[in-house]
Scaffold this motif. Structure first.
Motif, PDB file in Angstrom:
ATOM      1  N   ARG A   1      -4.000  11.161  11.016  1.00  0.00           N
ATOM      2  CA  ARG A   1      -3.510   9.802  11.215  1.00  0.00           C
ATOM      3  C   ARG A   1      -2.016   9.761  11.523  1.00  0.00           C
ATOM      4  O   ARG A   1      -1.526   8.835  12.106  1.00  0.00           O
TER       5      ARG A   1
ATOM      6  N   SER B   1      -4.685   2.338  -5.739  1.00  0.00           N
ATOM      7  CA  SER B   1      -6.072   2.812  -5.788  1.00  0.00           C
ATOM      8  C   SER B   1      -6.449   3.553  -4.500  1.00  0.00           C
ATOM      9  O   SER B   1      -5.833   3.334  -3.457  1.00  0.00           O
ATOM     10  N   PRO B   2      -7.468   4.402  -4.592  1.00  0.00           N
ATOM     11  CA  PRO B   2      -7.918   5.144  -3.398  1.00  0.00           C
ATOM     12  C   PRO B   2      -8.326   4.204  -2.272  1.00  0.00           C
ATOM     13  O   PRO B   2      -8.933   3.164  -2.524  1.00  0.00           O
ATOM     14  N   GLY B   3      -7.959   4.553  -1.063  1.00  0.00           N
ATOM     15  CA  GLY B   3      -8.440   3.826   0.105  1.00  0.00           C
ATOM     16  C   GLY B   3      -7.770   2.498   0.390  1.00  0.00           C
ATOM     17  O   GLY B   3      -8.223   1.746   1.252  1.00  0.00           O
TER      18      GLY B   3
ATOM     19  N   GLU C   1       3.516  10.026  -1.505  1.00  0.00           N
ATOM     20  CA  GLU C   1       2.256   9.309  -1.699  1.00  0.00           C
ATOM     21  C   GLU C   1       1.403   9.957  -2.787  1.00  0.00           C
ATOM     22  O   GLU C   1       1.142  11.150  -2.750  1.00  0.00           O
TER      23      GLU C   1
ATOM     24  N   SER D   1      -1.777   5.075   5.644  1.00  0.00           N
ATOM     25  CA  SER D   1      -1.516   4.280   6.848  1.00  0.00           C
ATOM     26  C   SER D   1      -0.164   3.582   6.734  1.00  0.00           C
ATOM     27  O   SER D   1       0.596   3.515   7.710  1.00  0.00           O
TER      28      SER D   1
ATOM     29  N   ASP E   1      -5.125  12.472   6.547  1.00  0.00           N
ATOM     30  CA  ASP E   1      -3.786  11.899   6.624  1.00  0.00           C
ATOM     31  C   ASP E   1      -3.006  12.542   7.752  1.00  0.00           C
ATOM     32  O   ASP E   1      -2.313  11.882   8.499  1.00  0.00           O
TER      33      ASP E   1
ATOM     34  N   GLY F   1      -4.945   2.087   1.706  1.00  0.00           N
ATOM     35  CA  GLY F   1      -4.168   2.183   2.943  1.00  0.00           C
ATOM     36  C   GLY F   1      -2.782   2.765   2.741  1.00  0.00           C
ATOM     37  O   GLY F   1      -1.878   2.533   3.557  1.00  0.00           O
ATOM     38  N   LYS F   2      -2.607   3.545   1.701  1.00  0.00           N
ATOM     39  CA  LYS F   2      -1.285   4.131   1.411  1.00  0.00           C
ATOM     40  C   LYS F   2      -0.806   5.028   2.550  1.00  0.00           C
ATOM     41  O   LYS F   2       0.333   4.890   3.011  1.00  0.00           O
TER      42      LYS F   2
ATOM     43  N   ASP G   1      -0.536  -5.415   7.157  1.00  0.00           N
ATOM     44  CA  ASP G   1      -1.721  -4.923   7.854  1.00  0.00           C
ATOM     45  C   ASP G   1      -1.307  -3.616   8.513  1.00  0.00           C
ATOM     46  O   ASP G   1      -0.659  -3.616   9.560  1.00  0.00           O
ATOM     47  N   ALA G   2      -1.675  -2.532   7.857  1.00  0.00           N
ATOM     48  CA  ALA G   2      -1.216  -1.225   8.358  1.00  0.00           C
ATOM     49  C   ALA G   2      -1.933  -0.841   9.640  1.00  0.00           C
ATOM     50  O   ALA G   2      -1.492   0.054  10.351  1.00  0.00           O
TER      51      ALA G   2
ATOM     52  N   VAL H   1      -2.247   9.137  -5.372  1.00  0.00           N
ATOM     53  CA  VAL H   1      -3.407   8.265  -5.555  1.00  0.00           C
ATOM     54  C   VAL H   1      -3.520   7.867  -7.014  1.00  0.00           C
ATOM     55  O   VAL H   1      -3.343   8.696  -7.901  1.00  0.00           O
TER      56      VAL H   1
ATOM     57  N   ARG I   1      -8.109  -8.643   6.094  1.00  0.00           N
ATOM     58  CA  ARG I   1      -9.404  -8.823   5.420  1.00  0.00           C
ATOM     59  C   ARG I   1      -9.415 -10.122   4.622  1.00  0.00           C
ATOM     60  O   ARG I   1      -8.373 -10.558   4.128  1.00  0.00           O
TER      61      ARG I   1
ATOM     62  N   ALA J   1      -9.114  14.264   2.384  1.00  0.00           N
ATOM     63  CA  ALA J   1      -8.234  13.097   2.452  1.00  0.00           C
ATOM     64  C   ALA J   1      -6.904  13.460   3.087  1.00  0.00           C
ATOM     65  O   ALA J   1      -6.421  12.772   3.981  1.00  0.00           O
TER      66      ALA J   1
ATOM     67  N   LYS K   1      -4.177  -4.495   4.100  1.00  0.00           N
ATOM     68  CA  LYS K   1      -5.419  -5.001   4.700  1.00  0.00           C
ATOM     69  C   LYS K   1      -5.417  -6.526   4.666  1.00  0.00           C
ATOM     70  O   LYS K   1      -6.416  -7.161   4.303  1.00  0.00           O
TER      71      LYS K   1
HETATM   72  N1  LIG Z   1      -8.674  -3.450   8.115  1.00  0.00           N
HETATM   73  C1  LIG Z   1      -7.700  -2.651   7.702  1.00  0.00           C
HETATM   74  N2  LIG Z   1      -7.955  -1.359   7.471  1.00  0.00           N
HETATM   75  C2  LIG Z   1      -6.946  -0.574   7.050  1.00  0.00           C
HETATM   76  C3  LIG Z   1      -5.639  -1.074   6.865  1.00  0.00           C
HETATM   77  N3  LIG Z   1      -4.864  -0.071   6.424  1.00  0.00           N
HETATM   78  C4  LIG Z   1      -5.645   1.025   6.336  1.00  0.00           C
HETATM   79  N4  LIG Z   1      -6.906   0.724   6.727  1.00  0.00           N
HETATM   80  C5  LIG Z   1      -8.072   1.637   6.757  1.00  0.00           C
HETATM   81  O1  LIG Z   1      -8.447   1.933   5.422  1.00  0.00           O
HETATM   82  C6  LIG Z   1      -8.891   3.280   5.310  1.00  0.00           C
HETATM   83  C7  LIG Z   1      -8.087   4.003   4.255  1.00  0.00           C
HETATM   84  O2  LIG Z   1      -6.754   4.128   4.698  1.00  0.00           O
HETATM   85  P1  LIG Z   1      -5.773   5.231   4.136  1.00  0.00           P
HETATM   86  O3  LIG Z   1      -4.457   4.979   4.742  1.00  0.00           O
HETATM   87  O4  LIG Z   1      -6.352   6.594   4.285  1.00  0.00           O
HETATM   88  O5  LIG Z   1      -5.774   4.846   2.600  1.00  0.00           O
HETATM   89  P2  LIG Z   1      -5.184   5.694   1.385  1.00  0.00           P
HETATM   90  O6  LIG Z   1      -4.812   4.693   0.365  1.00  0.00           O
HETATM   91  O7  LIG Z   1      -4.141   6.625   1.857  1.00  0.00           O
HETATM   92  O8  LIG Z   1      -6.449   6.510   0.944  1.00  0.00           O
HETATM   93  P3  LIG Z   1      -6.469   7.723  -0.110  1.00  0.00           P
HETATM   94  O9  LIG Z   1      -5.260   8.575   0.157  1.00  0.00           O
HETATM   95  O10 LIG Z   1      -7.752   8.426   0.171  1.00  0.00           O
HETATM   96  O11 LIG Z   1      -6.441   7.074  -1.457  1.00  0.00           O
HETATM   97  C8  LIG Z   1      -8.747   3.886   6.694  1.00  0.00           C
HETATM   98  O12 LIG Z   1      -9.987   3.835   7.341  1.00  0.00           O
HETATM   99  C9  LIG Z   1      -7.749   2.982   7.372  1.00  0.00           C
HETATM  100  O13 LIG Z   1      -7.913   2.960   8.759  1.00  0.00           O
HETATM  101  C10 LIG Z   1      -5.402  -2.459   7.140  1.00  0.00           C
HETATM  102  O14 LIG Z   1      -4.296  -2.987   6.980  1.00  0.00           O
HETATM  103  N5  LIG Z   1      -6.469  -3.201   7.546  1.00  0.00           N
END
Ligand SMILES: Nc1nc2c(ncn2[C@@H]2O[C@H](COP(=O)(O)OP(=O)(O)OP(=O)(O)O)[C@@H](O)[C@H]2O)c(=O)[nH]1
Ligand SMILES: [Mg+2]
Length: 332
Positions: free
Chosen positions: A98, A49-51, A144, A56, A95, A53-54, A248-249, A146, A195, A91, A192
């Motif tokens: 990051r 799913s979006p967000g 990667e 990261s 990336d 942390g993929k 925990d990325a 989404v 969390r 997005a 995460k």
């Molecule tokens: N607390 C926490 N935050 C995280 C972790 N991994 C990623 N994040 C945060 O979550 C947010 C989304 O991270 P992304 O790596 O962009 O996630 P994504 O899945 O690639 O997002 P999309 O490509 O937009 O779907 C960012 O603000 C990261 O800093 C983690 O392990 N713990």
């Protein structure tokens, strides 16, 4: 251009990737020439799913492959695909930022796929880009995408190992993950982990996974009475049971274990013969759809417009059956 790309010249590689991504005639030529050099890379799909942390995680995995002991170090390519965005939008640019820890490392190449035309086109373009990286000697290719739609699943099918990423509190734990996506997962990741609710999400995923992919069938009830010698030999490798890992990325916790699981999956694929089987079925699917497309094209060129229309009219007026219509159209 090709020689440059294969010998590690990044500018040539970038140009080759653009040609392939845009499906130009030069791009198709290049793929033709490169094809013989492909088949060595380990392709790892990362979806979820979006967000969650993929990106990261991709960053962390790439770093892990670049900073380990020299004999285990691998060249890493990253392909970021975002079918939902009509542009190479926020997005993906995010990336890039990051992933700056990796910039300057010549063993890493990051490519963001612009979403071009139909989604089928995107899957094809991604396949081409992955082939270029493979031929150019990138050992690990991280792809990667989404979400969990058909388009993403098509892209994920390019991968040898598929990671499905979830995070605690992503909507309703059970609703946010579909059974279909569990079926394609080789490794499940609850990112995460810092969390609240991470352990809970891990347990739920484990339970769902047990339903979708039951472990070994139970032993026969009257085991004691069966003569062991007369039983057929067990296959040499048990099936792969996808692990559910916590990561925990943001601080890197659990990444070593994740990379271990990825490596174990590759070893499993090779040892069980599954690597060749998957490769063969991929090649077969591709060949079949190419042959179908070519045959239809050839047939269409050979059928006069008037004949097709007449048969079609007869069919819609129910003067002939569909089977008869096919016969008539194929007669010529
Ligand atoms: N607390 C926490 N935050 C995280 C972790 N991994 C990623 N994040 C945060 O979550 C947010 C989304 O991270 P992304 O790596 O962009 O996630 P994504 O899945 O690639 O997002 P999309 O490509 O937009 O779907 C960012 O603000 C990261 O800093 C983690 O392990 N713990
Ligand atoms: Mg991302």
């Amino acid at each position: 251009l090709i020689d440059g790309a294969l010998s590690g010249d990044r500018l040539s590689l970038a140009r080759v990737l653009s040609q392939v991504e845009n499906d130009t005639s030069q791009g198709r030529d290049i793929l033709e020439q490169l094809y013989a050099c492909t088949g060595k890379a380990h392709r790892i799909g990362i979806t979820g799913s979006p967000g969650t942390g993929k990106s990261s995680l991709v960053n962390r995995i790439a770093l892990a492959y670049r900073t380990c002991a020299p004999e285990k170090r691998k060249r890493v390519a990253v392909v970021a695909v975002d079918p939902s965005s009509p542009f190479t939008g926020g997005a993906v640019l995010g990336d890039r930022v990051r992933m700056r820890e990796l910039s300057g490392d010549t063993g890493v190449f990051i490519r963001s796929m612009a979403s071009r035309g139909a989604l089928g086109g995107l899957a094809k373009a991604t396949m081409g880009v992955v082939q270029v990286f493979d031929a150019a000697g990138y050992d690990i290719i991280l792809i990667e995408t989404v979400g969990a739609g058909q388009a993403e699943i098509d892209i994920v099918r390019l991968a040898d190992t598929t990671l499905v990423v979830e995070a605690p509190g992503m909507g309703d734990d059970i609703q946010s993950i579909k059974a279909g996506i569990l079926e394609i997962a080789d490794v499940l990741v609850v990112n995460k982990a810092d969390r609240p609710g991470a352990d809970h999400a891990q347990r739920i995923l484990q339970t769902m996974l047990d339903l979708v992919k039951p472990a070994e069938p139970p032993a026969p009830a009257h085991e004691d009475f069966i003569d062991e010698e007369s039983l057929p030999q067990k296959p040499s490798t048990a099936g792969w049971i996808p692990p559910v890992l916590l990561t925990d990325a943001s601080n890197g916790d659990g990444i070593d274990e994740l990379v271990d699981a990825i490596e174990q999956h590759a070893a499993y694929l090779h040892a069980s013969g599954e690597w060749q089987r998957r490769e063969a079925s991929r090649v077969q699917n591709e060949l079949q759809s190419l042959v179908q497309a070519a045959l239809v094209e050839r047939w269409q060129a050979g059928v006069p417009e008037g004949i097709y229309q007449r048969v079609f009219d007869d069919l819609t007026a129910r003067r002939i059956s569909p089977a008869r219509a096919v016969e008539m159209l194929l007669e010529r």
